[in-house]
Motif scaffolding. Structure first.
Motif: not given
Length: 709
Positions: A303, A343-345, A554, A556, A559-560
């Motif tokens: 990231r 990134g995938e929630r 990270w 996910y 997203n931070q």
């Protein structure tokens, strides 16, 4: 020969046979019993029984064979005392209980409802073997020379450091006066005053001696020694405590101040303390780590938007590369120069590649652009201000998988070898060459595959090695002895894991694969489900922080950026990669071969003497490898068996110790700890080492004095 029939046998024998047939013996229950092994390794235990039995509970330090049977119980019991020996090695005997469940009666009757059933407890006791010795340190001259008749130079030195003088008269001068003086003392005071020497105070020591506080000690001694009424006059010399906390011979070792990071979570990063990095970071203050070095992290990508990695990575367009060409692998855009971990929630795990990169190169101090609820400082990486950068190369997809072809291409590319890839836009072949050739390539990946299947990867590792890169690979988390590839490739450097033991040396991590190709070990943390440990002393949210490895990651879901504790040989490998990079950056070594040799020569030997499948050459030693300054100088003891089990017996005020241990071969090491990591007698530290074997033939050994030099 005449034939015999029952009618020709004696009547008494015939009657006995008839009664036995008509009245079967009642089944015997299996009974509790106690077994004393003493100092033997095992015993054969028996008990008459009619029925079926099964051993259900056995202590870890005992082995029972067989574990079930029909009829009499006849089992072999063997003891592995080391598995139950406490860290302090302070139990002279071990006890444990074996549980055997049974069903009595003949085999035909055992299924019946009324068949007697029960359980028997066999209690086993065993004596430990005894190791004794004494830990000593070299003497150091700390007091004044009080020998009779010192020469003029010695007298002058004594007078200069004295707190006054002590005078003894040839005869008593009467009782002391109210002022604390007697006639003789008054005479002496008058003599000194006549010579214009000031006397601040006096006090009697006996009826013939007194202490005088004078301004000019040397002059007072000269005058009083000439007085016929004085038997002697000597300086009230200064004596010193004989504690030797930092003595080396007759000199005290100069100790540098360790450099500790102030980042919010740095205190939880115990692997750096175990490897001695506070001394290495202090060493960096001199600016010697200036040679540029690139470490390629072949992993899941990274990231770039993590603030703790800002400025520490080669960016897209600077050599970073994403080799995943299948759109199902998470980013959908094929081979390109952006190895961002997508990134995938729905993704619940953190970023593996970001975690590995952070262990090497996370920034120190204040982060810029951190999110509102993120840490402003976070964690630190090993390389600090050294001229080392990470080159991310993505081969692991969002599901955590990589394939042999992508890894092979990545290794070649990282080493500066040209690779040909298909451009996803034009569908044409494009040649890629890394503009920042990696001196060190880190592979925190692998699998249990055959050597034949791994051949393409091993060829790539060999080519990278021939091109001058050091390829460092995680040994695998298989809890066994199966080689993992590419770690087991002949040209790779396989790295296993150690974790904290609570004693003065780390131990092998239970998950870390052990096989002959393993060359080094490094802190990878403990498996909380099988071997929980909280020895690092850190706390998080008011609770003890387990012995896990903390680094950048990270979130996910949100997203931070965040920080994550992970465990495995994936975490051990980048610590070897970071140290290899620092050796090159400081100029201690100049190429892959000399770097590997330096790592081997300075590693802390653990377990069996020399290289072994559990630890390789040992745990890497950053301070010894880099020649960093000493930041501590304490004396201590460590005992390890050939399996890497660690024991820490109490050492009393005189240096004596007694350890109650199991059978086996033990390294007994007394030494000094110069790098503050709590491990005594590492490479480049004073040490005294001996090896002893304990067992039934040698149940007690005294190693004598251990004098580290």
């Amino acid at each position: 020969m005449p034939r015999l029939s029952l009618s020709t046998l004696p009547l008494s024998l015939a009657l006995a046979c008839t009664l036995a047939a008509c009245t079967p013996a009642a089944p015997l229950p299996l009974k509790d019993q106690s077994l004393d092994l003493g100092r033997t390794l095992g015993t054969q235990a028996t008990q008459p029984f009619s029925g079926r039995w099964t051993v259900t509970d056995v202590p870890d330090w005992l082995q029972v064979s067989p574990v079930s049977g029909q009829g009499d119980v006849n089992v072999q019991i063997r003891a592995d005392r080391g598995l139950d020996t406490p860290l302090a090695a302070d139990q002279a005997e071990l006890t444990g209980q074996i549980k055997i469940v049974w069903t009595a009666g003949s085999q035909d009757a055992q299924g019946g409802v009324d068949a007697p059933k029960g359980a028997a407890i066999w209690t086993v006791r065993a004596d430990q073997y005894v190791l004794t010795g004494r830990l000593r340190q070299e003497a150091s001259a700390q007091g004044q020379d009080l020998r009779v008749g010192p020469g003029p130079t010695a007298r002058l030195a004594e007078a200069g450091r004295a707190r006054g003088i002590i005078v003894k008269y040839r005869s008593a001068g009467g009782a002391a006066t109210v002022k604390g003086t007697n006639a003789r003392t008054e005479h002496v005071l008058n003599v000194l005053r006549t010579a214009d020497l000031s006397v601040r105070s006096s006090r009697p020591l006996s009826d013939r001696s007194a202490e005088l506080q004078v301004e000019d000690v040397e002059a007072a001694l000269r005058i009083l020694r000439a007085d016929p009424g004085v038997e002697y006059a000597v300086p009230n010399a200064i004596l010193r405590a004989q504690t030797l906390p930092r003595s080396v011979g007759a000199q005290a070792l100069p100790v540098a101040q360790p450099l500790e990071p102030t980042d919010q979570y740095a205190g939880l990063q115990w692997p750096f303390r175990l490897l001695g990095y506070p001394a290495v970071w202090r060493d960096m203050e001199g600016g010697a780590y200036s040679r540029p070095v690139t470490v390629a992290v072949v992993d899941s990508g990274v990231r770039y938007d993590h603030p703790d990695l800002e400025g520490q990575l080669w960016n897209p367009g600077e050599g970073a590369l994403d080799l995943l060409s299948d759109p199902r692998n998470g980013d959908g855009d094929g081979v390109d120069s952006d190895p961002t971990d997508p990134g995938e929630r729905t993704r619940q795990t953190g970023s593996h590649g970001t975690h590995v990169a952070g262990l090497i190169a996370a920034r120190w101090g204040q982060n810029t652009g951190a999110c509102a609820d993120c840490s402003a400082t976070g964690v630190v990486g090993a390389v600090r201000r050294a001229n080392v950068k990470v080159l991310p190369i993505r081969v692991i997809d969002a599901g955590g998988d990589a394939d042999i072809a992508d890894v092979s291409l990545a290794v070649r590319y990282a080493a500066g070898l040209s690779v040909t890839l298909t451009d996803p836009a034009t569908k044409k072949n494009v040649t890629y060459t890394n503009p920042h050739k990696a001196a060190v390539i880190n592979l925190s990946l692998g699998a249990e595959i055959s050597a034949d299947t791994a051949q393409p990867m091993c060829e790539a590792v060999q080519e990278a090695s021939a091109a001058g890169s050091l390829v460092i690979v995680a040994a695998g988390n298989g809890y066994g002895t199966t080689p993992y590839y590419p770690a087991a490739c002949p040209a790779a450097v396989a790295v296993g894991s150690v974790t904290l033991s609570g004693g003065s040396a780390p131990k092998h991590a239970v998950y870390s694969n052990a096989y002959p190709a393993v060359q080094f070990s490094a802190p990878g943390g403990t498996d909380p489900s099988r071997d929980p440990g909280i020895f690092n002393g850190g706390t998080l949210n008011g609770a003890p922080f387990p012995d896990l490895v903390l680094s950048t990651s990270w979130n996910y879901v949100k997203n931070q950026p965040d920080y994550e504790a992970q465990v495995g040989t994936s975490q051990a490998a980048p610590q070897v990669s970071a140290l290899a990079a620092l050796l090159l950056s400081k100029g201690v070594t100049t190429d892959a071969a000399s770097t590997l040799a330096r790592l081997s020569a300075t590693a802390t030997d653990l377990g069996a003497a020399g290289r072994d499948p559990l630890f390789g050459f040992g745990m890497i030693n950053a301070v010894a490898a880099l020649g960093a300054p000493a930041i501590s100088d304490t004396l201590g003891l460590r005992i390890q068996d050939s399996r890497g089990l660690v024991f820490q017996p109490l050492v009393d005020a005189l240096g004596r110790f007694t350890a109650y241990l199991g059978n086996g071969t033990f390294s007994v090491i007394g030494g000094r700890d110069r790098d503050g990591n709590g491990i005594y007698g590492e490479t480049s530290e004073p040490r005294a080492q001996t090896s002893v074997t304990l067992g039934p033939a040698t149940p007690q050994v005294d190693v004598g004095d251990l004098l580290p030099k």
